[in-house]
Design an enzyme around this catalytic site. Structure first.
Site, PDB file in Angstrom:
ATOM      1  CB  SER A 125      29.346 -13.728   7.339  1.00 23.80           C
ATOM      2  OG  SER A 125      29.575 -12.496   7.958  1.00 23.80           O
ATOM      3  CE1 TYR A 150      25.345 -12.080   8.784  1.00 22.29           C
ATOM      4  CE2 TYR A 150      23.775 -13.056   7.254  1.00 22.29           C
ATOM      5  CZ  TYR A 150      25.055 -12.578   7.531  1.00 22.29           C
ATOM      6  OH  TYR A 150      26.022 -12.616   6.560  1.00 22.29           O
ATOM      7  CE  LYS A 154      25.320 -16.158   5.798  1.00 26.72           C
ATOM      8  NZ  LYS A 154      25.067 -16.748   4.468  1.00 26.72           N
TER       9      LYS A 154
END
Ligand code: WQD
Length: 343
Positions: A125, A150, A154
């Protein structure tokens, strides 16, 4: 025909990628625990494709079951979507995110190594960039410290993949750094199915337009941008899905221990207020919205440099922002008008 294991293949991006994999002559095998999807997605995928799609309702971290699937299905490659992705939730429950998104990835990679599965495409992302200092963001832009667990999962996922491919523990891999996926399949058979109150902008727009939400709040119009609202790179989910097929095709022609990262965006930034106005003009639906305070953790502006995707993958976004919003609206209108969950 090459068999591709698609973890999270019943999800928003996963399901659209399954369509493009079949269209490109692959045999996708979905592994999904349906924690963030519905079984109707499989029914509609089969309707859309006119064929049966193999789907195992399965937590991908359940190693013994996954081992059996890989043995039975003779998997040639993996596209790994299964991950939790709510930025706000990750701040409240970091362990849940590190367990599923990082430990889960490690278990999957161990399996890929054990069964010599050659190609691995990882769903990353633009969050890894944080607030970019320079725009458009290139793949060489420095990664800022993650602004949420989060985002950290990644960044960790990318580092893990780089190391295991460099050491040839798995053959080759690519991380695709998504910008903001929006829209739905033009058939309106598959699309985004946000659970509860949507965190993301476009599903909130379409639910407001459908009268399922009272009002949309624009989180701030006092940012240093032309109209004061935040800028993002909104990419049609079908274009994003096609990028995964292009990445797989590249990996099939690469030697072992190859790893790279590629931005997947349109290369164009659009502000929140621009999105609202575009939605109203392409659908003719007036949106009830107000300007509210900024949302914690939001960055001002980001959009992708897309030269690498074009040069390396021979891929570029084809659909416009208007296409995405028209498709998102058509999808919303086909969803049953039952009251959305408030949870
Ligand atoms: C976009 C803009 C909001 C809702 C996140 C993740 C990213 C990816 C996509 C997983 C922002 C504004 C939103 C609303 C608003 N997820 N907004 N009112 O935060 O850019 O990206 O989702 O891969 O990794 O970080 O997307 O759609 O939440 O917000 O004004 O009701 O819309 O402030 O400026 P975001 P978003």
């Amino acid at each position: 025909m090459k068999t591709i294991l698609v973890t999270g293949g019943a999800g928003f991006i996963g399901s659209h990628t399954v369509v493009e994999l079949v269209r490109a002559g692959y045999r996708p095998i979905i592994v999904d625990d349906f924690s963030n999807s519905e079984h109707s997605v499989i029914v509609n995928l089969q309707k859309l494709l006119g064929q049966t799609i193999t789907c195992y309702e399965q937590d991908y971290t359940y190693q013994s079951k996954l081992r059996k699937i890989i043995e039975d299905e003779k998997v040639d490659g993996i596209i790994h979507f299964a991950a939790f992705k709510q930025v706000g939730e990750s701040v409240k429950e970091p362990l849940k995110y590190y367990t599923n998104n990082v430990s889960g990835l490690i278990g999957l990679l161990e399996m890929a190594a054990a069964y010599k599965i050659k190609h691995f495409v990882f769903s990353s992302s633009c969050t890894v960039y944080g607030e970019p200092k320079k725009l458009p963001v290139t793949e060489d832009s420095p990664l800022q410290p993650a602004e949420s667990p989060y985002g950290a999962t990644k960044q960790m996922g990318e580092s893990i993949l780089r190391d295991v491919t460099t050491a040839s523990e798995i053959s080759n891999a690519m991380s695709l750094r998504y910008f903001n996926p929006i829209g739905a399949h033009p058939s309106a058979l598959i699309g985004e199915l946000p659970r509860g109150v949507p965190a993301n902008l476009v599903p909130f727009i379409t639910q407001t337009a459908a009268g399922l939400r009272e009002k949309l709040t624009v989180y701030g119009d006092d940012y240093p941008t032309d109209d004061g609202s935040c800028i993002r790179d909104y990419i049609h989910v079908v274009d994003l899905a096609k990028a995964h097929v292009s990445a797989l095709a590249l990996l099939e022609n690469k030697q072992a221990s190859y790893y790279d990262v590629v931005n997947i965006g349109t290369g164009k930034g659009s502000s929140v207020l621009e999105l609202l106005k575009t939605f109203e003009s392409v659908t003719g639906v007036k949106l009830n919205y107000e300007i509210g305070p900024r949302r914690k953790g939001d960055i001002t502006s980001t959009y992708a440099s897309v030269g690498k995707a074009a040069g390396l993958l021979g891929w570029q976004a084809e659909k416009t922002l208007e296409d995405s919003l028209v498709d998102a609206w058509r999808w919303q209108q086909t969803l049953s008008n039952e009251e959305p969950e408030e949870s």
